[in-house]
Scaffold this active site. Structure first.
Site, PDB file in Angstrom:
ATOM      1  N   SER A 116       0.848  -1.190   0.000  1.00 47.83           N
ATOM      2  CA  SER A 116       0.000   0.000   0.000  1.00 47.83           C
ATOM      3  C   SER A 116       0.886   1.243   0.000  1.00 47.83           C
ATOM      4  O   SER A 116       1.707   1.424   0.914  1.00 47.83           O
ATOM      5  CB  SER A 116      -0.887   0.018   1.240  1.00 47.83           C
ATOM      6  OG  SER A 116      -1.384   1.341   1.428  1.00 47.83           O
TER       7      SER A 116
ATOM      8  N   HIS B 119      -1.312  -1.330  -4.259  1.00 42.02           N
ATOM      9  CA  HIS B 119      -2.575  -1.001  -3.594  1.00 42.02           C
ATOM     10  C   HIS B 119      -2.623   0.501  -3.319  1.00 42.02           C
ATOM     11  O   HIS B 119      -1.705   1.066  -2.714  1.00 42.02           O
ATOM     12  CB  HIS B 119      -2.656  -1.796  -2.288  1.00 42.02           C
ATOM     13  CG  HIS B 119      -3.947  -1.678  -1.554  1.00 42.02           C
ATOM     14  ND1 HIS B 119      -5.080  -2.401  -1.884  1.00 42.02           N
ATOM     15  CD2 HIS B 119      -4.299  -0.916  -0.487  1.00 42.02           C
ATOM     16  CE1 HIS B 119      -6.062  -2.097  -1.051  1.00 42.02           C
ATOM     17  NE2 HIS B 119      -5.614  -1.181  -0.195  1.00 42.02           N
TER      18      HIS B 119
ATOM     19  N   ASP C 195      -4.751   3.591  -1.718  1.00 45.49           N
ATOM     20  CA  ASP C 195      -5.794   3.891  -0.731  1.00 45.49           C
ATOM     21  C   ASP C 195      -6.338   5.304  -0.900  1.00 45.49           C
ATOM     22  O   ASP C 195      -5.666   6.291  -0.582  1.00 45.49           O
ATOM     23  CB  ASP C 195      -5.225   3.733   0.680  1.00 45.49           C
ATOM     24  CG  ASP C 195      -5.038   2.274   1.056  1.00 45.49           C
ATOM     25  OD1 ASP C 195      -6.007   1.504   0.915  1.00 45.49           O
ATOM     26  OD2 ASP C 195      -3.927   1.907   1.485  1.00 45.49           O
TER      27      ASP C 195
ATOM     28  N   MET D   4      -8.950   8.053   0.310  1.00 43.61           N
ATOM     29  CA  MET D   4      -9.741   8.390   1.509  1.00 43.61           C
ATOM     30  C   MET D   4     -10.299   9.809   1.388  1.00 43.61           C
ATOM     31  O   MET D   4      -9.603  10.699   0.882  1.00 43.61           O
ATOM     32  CB  MET D   4      -8.858   8.316   2.757  1.00 43.61           C
ATOM     33  CG  MET D   4      -8.182   6.970   2.941  1.00 43.61           C
ATOM     34  SD  MET D   4      -7.334   6.896   4.527  1.00 43.61           S
ATOM     35  CE  MET D   4      -6.473   5.331   4.360  1.00 43.61           C
TER      36      MET D   4
ATOM     37  N   HIS E 105      -8.466   1.106  -3.774  1.00 40.89           N
ATOM     38  CA  HIS E 105      -9.356   0.882  -2.636  1.00 40.89           C
ATOM     39  C   HIS E 105     -10.029   2.208  -2.288  1.00 40.89           C
ATOM     40  O   HIS E 105      -9.379   3.116  -1.762  1.00 40.89           O
ATOM     41  CB  HIS E 105      -8.507   0.342  -1.479  1.00 40.89           C
ATOM     42  CG  HIS E 105      -9.265   0.091  -0.215  1.00 40.89           C
ATOM     43  ND1 HIS E 105      -8.628  -0.157   0.988  1.00 40.89           N
ATOM     44  CD2 HIS E 105     -10.593   0.028   0.056  1.00 40.89           C
ATOM     45  CE1 HIS E 105      -9.530  -0.347   1.928  1.00 40.89           C
ATOM     46  NE2 HIS E 105     -10.736  -0.224   1.395  1.00 40.89           N
TER      47      HIS E 105
ATOM     48  N   MET F 232     -12.140   4.402  -0.127  1.00 39.25           N
ATOM     49  CA  MET F 232     -12.744   4.611   1.197  1.00 39.25           C
ATOM     50  C   MET F 232     -13.425   5.965   1.134  1.00 39.25           C
ATOM     51  O   MET F 232     -13.005   6.949   1.773  1.00 39.25           O
ATOM     52  CB  MET F 232     -11.650   4.544   2.278  1.00 39.25           C
ATOM     53  CG  MET F 232     -11.187   3.109   2.524  1.00 39.25           C
ATOM     54  SD  MET F 232      -9.586   2.993   3.335  1.00 39.25           S
ATOM     55  CE  MET F 232      -8.511   3.148   1.922  1.00 39.25           C
TER      56      MET F 232
ATOM     57  N   MET G 133     -11.291  -6.242   5.559  1.00 38.33           N
ATOM     58  CA  MET G 133     -10.501  -5.292   6.358  1.00 38.33           C
ATOM     59  C   MET G 133     -10.170  -5.930   7.703  1.00 38.33           C
ATOM     60  O   MET G 133     -11.077  -6.345   8.442  1.00 38.33           O
ATOM     61  CB  MET G 133     -11.279  -3.997   6.593  1.00 38.33           C
ATOM     62  CG  MET G 133     -11.581  -3.161   5.354  1.00 38.33           C
ATOM     63  SD  MET G 133     -10.131  -2.637   4.412  1.00 38.33           S
ATOM     64  CE  MET G 133      -9.181  -1.743   5.646  1.00 38.33           C
TER      65      MET G 133
ATOM     66  N   ASP H 282      -6.618  -6.645   4.142  1.00 41.80           N
ATOM     67  CA  ASP H 282      -6.059  -5.294   4.227  1.00 41.80           C
ATOM     68  C   ASP H 282      -6.018  -4.829   5.673  1.00 41.80           C
ATOM     69  O   ASP H 282      -7.061  -4.605   6.295  1.00 41.80           O
ATOM     70  CB  ASP H 282      -6.916  -4.344   3.380  1.00 41.80           C
ATOM     71  CG  ASP H 282      -6.261  -2.987   3.200  1.00 41.80           C
ATOM     72  OD1 ASP H 282      -5.153  -2.776   3.720  1.00 41.80           O
ATOM     73  OD2 ASP H 282      -6.886  -2.140   2.528  1.00 41.80           O
TER      74      ASP H 282
HETATM   75  C1  DX5 Z   1      -6.186   1.234   5.792  1.00 41.27           C
HETATM   76  C2  DX5 Z   1      -5.720   0.974   4.382  1.00 41.27           C
HETATM   77  C3  DX5 Z   1      -4.623  -0.028   4.274  1.00 41.27           C
HETATM   78  C4  DX5 Z   1      -3.370   0.374   4.980  1.00 41.27           C
HETATM   79  C5  DX5 Z   1      -2.650  -0.838   5.424  1.00 41.27           C
HETATM   80  O1  DX5 Z   1      -7.327   2.002   5.778  1.00 41.27           O
HETATM   81  O2  DX5 Z   1      -6.801   0.511   3.585  1.00 41.27           O
HETATM   82  O3  DX5 Z   1      -4.376  -0.368   2.922  1.00 41.27           O
HETATM   83  O4  DX5 Z   1      -2.508   1.144   4.201  1.00 41.27           O
HETATM   84  O5  DX5 Z   1      -1.570  -0.438   6.193  1.00 41.27           O
HETATM   85  P1  DX5 Z   1      -0.823  -1.431   7.162  1.00 41.27           P
HETATM   86  O6  DX5 Z   1      -0.307  -2.577   6.330  1.00 41.27           O
HETATM   87  O7  DX5 Z   1       0.264  -0.581   7.724  1.00 41.27           O
HETATM   88  O8  DX5 Z   1      -1.821  -1.892   8.176  1.00 41.27           O
HETATM   89 ZN    ZN Z   2      -6.436  -0.361   1.571  1.00 41.64          ZN
END
Ligand code: DX5
Ligand code: ZN
Length: 231
Positions: free
Chosen positions: A14, A39, A41, A43, A72, A74, A143, A179
């Protein structure tokens, strides 16, 4: 059908844990060190209490990704942004089941836009919620932390969820992605439960940098090796 569905282990770093000022070089470094997917993320500061980036950034980093761009989302709402993320070059677009009242419509729209559709489940969401969606998805993202931040602690109650999900999926061509909190200690638990894609942020990027990328490779290999004895 062509080749058998790929259930081999895939590590998806990620970029949430990468240097935000240097995404292109970070992605190329981590791919050169053995990443299978990248990956990404997204947000919105609304669905989750953190903000990252949107479609223009995804489009800018696309040319540095030579594997799979796994986005991903969010965010809520999802539907108004699907075309922008497809245009940005996502290979897989994953929406949260909890992001709105019409997840079925959202998944239809993602596939209709020509990319693979992923469905993410928060830790508190029962796995049975995917029952009537199985024929419209290419990936389920379980998750194992509450979404929003990297570096959180793995939630062990999700192991049983993944085992149930694996049985529900059967022969369907659906990836199970995990994840949150993946390390060489937690990875084998999820691999044994039936996962094939392991997202890892802090556990991959720790100790390395673009100038010193070897730790990325060591970290990826440590996660991979931790699962070896199982297969
Ligand atoms: C959290 C993200 C993950 C995150 C994982 O909301 O969706 O992808 O980056 O990070 P680690 O591996 O550090 O838990
Ligand atoms: Zn993620």
């Amino acid at each position: 059908m062509t080749a058998a569905f790929d259930r081999n282990l895939k590590i998806a770093p990620s970029i949430l844990s990468a240097d935000f000022a240097n995404f292109g070089a970070e992605i190329e470094a981590v791919e050169a060190q053995g990443a299978d997917w990248i990956h990404v993320d997204v947000m919105d500061g609304h669905f989750v209490p953190n903000l990252t980036f949107g479609p223009p950034l995804c489009k800018a980093i696309r040319k540095h990704i030579h594997t799979v761009m796994d986005v991903h989302l969010m965010i809520t709402p999802v539907d108004p942004y699907i075309d922008a993320f497809v245009d940005a070059g996502a290979d897989i677009l994953t929406a949260h089941l909890e992001a709105g009242p019409h997840i079925h419509r959202t998944l239809q729209a993602i596939r209709g836009a020509g990319v693979k559709a992923g469905l993410a489940l928060n830790p508190g969401t029962p796995v049975e919620a995917v029952t009537h969606l199985l024929d419209m998805i290419d990936l389920v993202c379980v998750m194992t932390v509450n979404p929003g931040f990297g570096g959180q602690k793995f939630i062990h109650s999700q192991i049983a969820k993944v085992e149930t999900l694996r049985a529900m999926i059967g022969d369907r061509p659906i990836h199970i992605e995990i994840d949150g909190g993946i390390t060489p200690e937690t990875a084998p638990l999820m691999r044994a439960a039936g996962a094939d894609v392991l997202v890892a942020g802090s556990a991959v990027f720790k100790g390395g940098s673009v100038a010193n990328p070897a730790p990325y490779g060591e970290n990826i290999r440590a996660i991979r090796t931790s699962c070896d004895t199982l297969v």
